[in-house]
Design an enzyme around this catalytic site. Structure first.
Site, PDB file in Angstrom:
ATOM      1  N   MET A 232      14.857 -27.033 -63.526  1.00 38.31           N
ATOM      2  CA  MET A 232      13.744 -27.962 -63.720  1.00 38.31           C
ATOM      3  C   MET A 232      14.229 -29.395 -63.479  1.00 38.31           C
ATOM      4  O   MET A 232      14.370 -30.203 -64.401  1.00 38.31           O
ATOM      5  CB  MET A 232      13.182 -27.813 -65.131  1.00 38.31           C
ATOM      6  CG  MET A 232      12.557 -26.460 -65.412  1.00 38.31           C
ATOM      7  SD  MET A 232      11.031 -26.187 -64.467  1.00 38.31           S
ATOM      8  CE  MET A 232      11.581 -24.888 -63.328  1.00 38.31           C
ATOM      9  N   HIS A 233      14.474 -29.712 -62.220  1.00 35.44           N
ATOM     10  CA  HIS A 233      15.067 -31.008 -61.881  1.00 35.44           C
ATOM     11  C   HIS A 233      14.229 -32.175 -62.411  1.00 35.44           C
ATOM     12  O   HIS A 233      14.715 -33.016 -63.170  1.00 35.44           O
ATOM     13  CB  HIS A 233      15.225 -31.124 -60.365  1.00 35.44           C
ATOM     14  CG  HIS A 233      16.143 -30.118 -59.758  1.00 35.44           C
ATOM     15  ND1 HIS A 233      17.510 -30.178 -59.894  1.00 35.44           N
ATOM     16  CD2 HIS A 233      15.892 -29.017 -59.002  1.00 35.44           C
ATOM     17  CE1 HIS A 233      18.072 -29.165 -59.247  1.00 35.44           C
ATOM     18  NE2 HIS A 233      17.105 -28.445 -58.703  1.00 35.44           N
ATOM     19  N   ASP A 234      12.974 -32.241 -61.993  1.00 32.66           N
ATOM     20  CA  ASP A 234      12.157 -33.417 -62.298  1.00 32.66           C
ATOM     21  C   ASP A 234      11.863 -33.554 -63.782  1.00 32.66           C
ATOM     22  O   ASP A 234      11.662 -34.665 -64.285  1.00 32.66           O
ATOM     23  CB  ASP A 234      10.847 -33.362 -61.509  1.00 32.66           C
ATOM     24  CG  ASP A 234      11.055 -33.548 -60.020  1.00 32.66           C
ATOM     25  OD1 ASP A 234      12.082 -34.148 -59.636  1.00 32.66           O
ATOM     26  OD2 ASP A 234      10.204 -33.106 -59.229  1.00 32.66           O
TER      27      ASP A 234
END
Length: 304
Positions: A232-234
Site C-alpha cells: 500500500m504505497h500511497d
C-alpha cells in the site's frame, strides 16, 4: 481538531485506499482533491477520483491537473493498475464534474482562502505541486508542509534506482525539493514494508461496502498479490499524518537526478551527510508494520 489537507493523486488502486483513509480518518479534514497524470492519463485519474467521491458520497471539490510532465514525455503504470487505473469494480454512473480551473490554481485559491496553513499530500507525480510553487510562490507561507509518497533512499521500482512518482516527472520533483517548503518523504524504504496480508485481504468482502469494492480492485493490482500480500504505497503518506509514531524519520539533504542516462528520477538521499548540505527533507526510513496494519484495519472499518 481535525487536520486540514489537500490531496493530489493519480488513482490508481492503492490511491483508492489512500483516498478512503483521507476521507474517513477522523483526524483528517480532506478539503480539496486534485488529479495528475501518473498511473494512467489525467482523464482517467480524474474519472477514477470522481467515481470514488461519488461512491463514498463525499462532497469534496476536485480539480483536474497536469496531463503531461513539465519537460519530458509521459509514462504510466498501467501494467500495475490496469488500463483504466481501477479495473475490477463496476462503479455506478454519476454526473460529477471537476472544477473549471487547473489543479495548481485550485490549490492556490484554496490556500489563500484557508484560515490557517494547510498540509499538502501528493501521492502521484509532483507536476501540479511544481506548477504551484513555480507559478504561485506567494502561496508558500500558506503551506504547512508537503507529505509525499515518492522516492527512495535505495532501490527503485521502475528503474534500478528511481521510484515511479519521481521518475514520471523528475524536473517537477527537483523543483519541489529545492523549494524550501517543509517536506516529509514516504518512499519505497517504508512503502515496500506497508503490506496488507492475505489473511486480512480475505476479510475485506465481509467488512463493508468499501471492503467489497477494494477487494475487487485488488484482484487487478500488481504490487504484490492476493496470495503473498499487497503493498500500500500511497497509503503511507496518509498514515504518517495520523500515526507519525509508526515511522522512523531522518532529516537528510535530498536532490533529484534529472540528467543521468541510467539514473534519471533517482532521489539522491544523503543519509550520512557526505555532501555537507543542509537537510531539506524528512525521509521516512522504517515502519512499524504491525502498527500500520492495525491502523489500516481500523480506518477501513470506518469507510462505510
Amino acid at each position: 481538531m481535525r487536520l486540514p489537507i489537500f490531496l493530489d493523486t493519480d488513482p490508481g488502486i492503492d490511491d483508492a485506499v489512500a483516498i478512503a483513509a483521507a476521507i474517513f480518518a477522523p483526524e483528517l479534514d480532506l478539503q480539496l482533491m486534485t488529479t495528475v497524470a501518473g498511473n494512467v492519463s489525467v482523464e482517467k485519474t480524474t474519472r477514477n477520483a470522481l467515481q470514488l467521491l461519488h461512491f463514498w458520497n463525499a462532497e469534496i471539490p476536485l480539480a483536474q491537473g497536469a496531463a503531461v510532465p513539465l519537460v519530458r514525455a509521459p509514462r504510466d503504470a498501467a501494467s500495475v493498475h490496469g488500463e483504466s487505473g481501477m479495473a475490477g469494480y463496476d462503479f455506478v454512473e454519476h454526473n460529477r464534474k471537476p472544477l473549471g480551473i487547473p489543479a495548481f490554481l485550485a490549490i492556490r485559491d484554496a490556500l489563500m482562502r484557508a484560515p490557517e496553513p494547510v498540509t499538502l499530500v501528493a501521492i502521484g507525480p509532483l507536476t501540479n505541486i511544481a506548477l504551484l510553487l513555480s507559478q504561485c510562490p506567494e502561496c508558500k507561507p500558506y503551506i504547512r508542509r508537503l507529505v509525499i509518497m515518492g522516492g527512495s533512499a535505495g532501490r527503485g521500482n521502475c528503474t534500478p534506482n528511481a521510484e515511479f512518482n519521481i521518475a514520471a516527472d523528475p524536473e517537477a520533483a527537483a523543483c519541489v525539493f529545492r523549494s524550501g517548503i517543509e517536506i516529509v518523504m514516504c518512499g519505497l524504504d517504508v512503502t515496500n514494508q506497508a503490506i496488507l496480508t492475505p489473511d486480512y485481504l480475505s476479510t475485506l468482502p465481509q467488512l463493508n461496502r468499501t471492503g467489497k469494492m477494494l477487494h475487487a480492485l485488488f484482484s487487478h493490482y500488481r504490487s504484490g498479490s492476493m496470495q503473498s500480500g499487497l503493498r500500500m504505497h500511497d497509503l503511507c503518506a496518509i498514515a504518517w499524518l495520523v500515526r507519525p509514531d509508526l515511522f522512523t524519520l531522518k532529516p537528510c539533504f535530498v536532490a533529484v537526478e534529472t540528467q543521468g542516462e541510467f539514473t534519471s528520477g533517482t532521489t539522491v538521499v544523503d543519509i550520512d551527510g557526505c555532501l555537507g548540505k543542509p537537510a531539506n527533507v524528512q525521509v521516512a526510513l522504517d515502519l512499524d508494520v504491525k502498527g500500520f496494519q492495525q491502523w489500516v484495519a481500523e480506518v477501513l472499518a470506518l469507510a462505510s
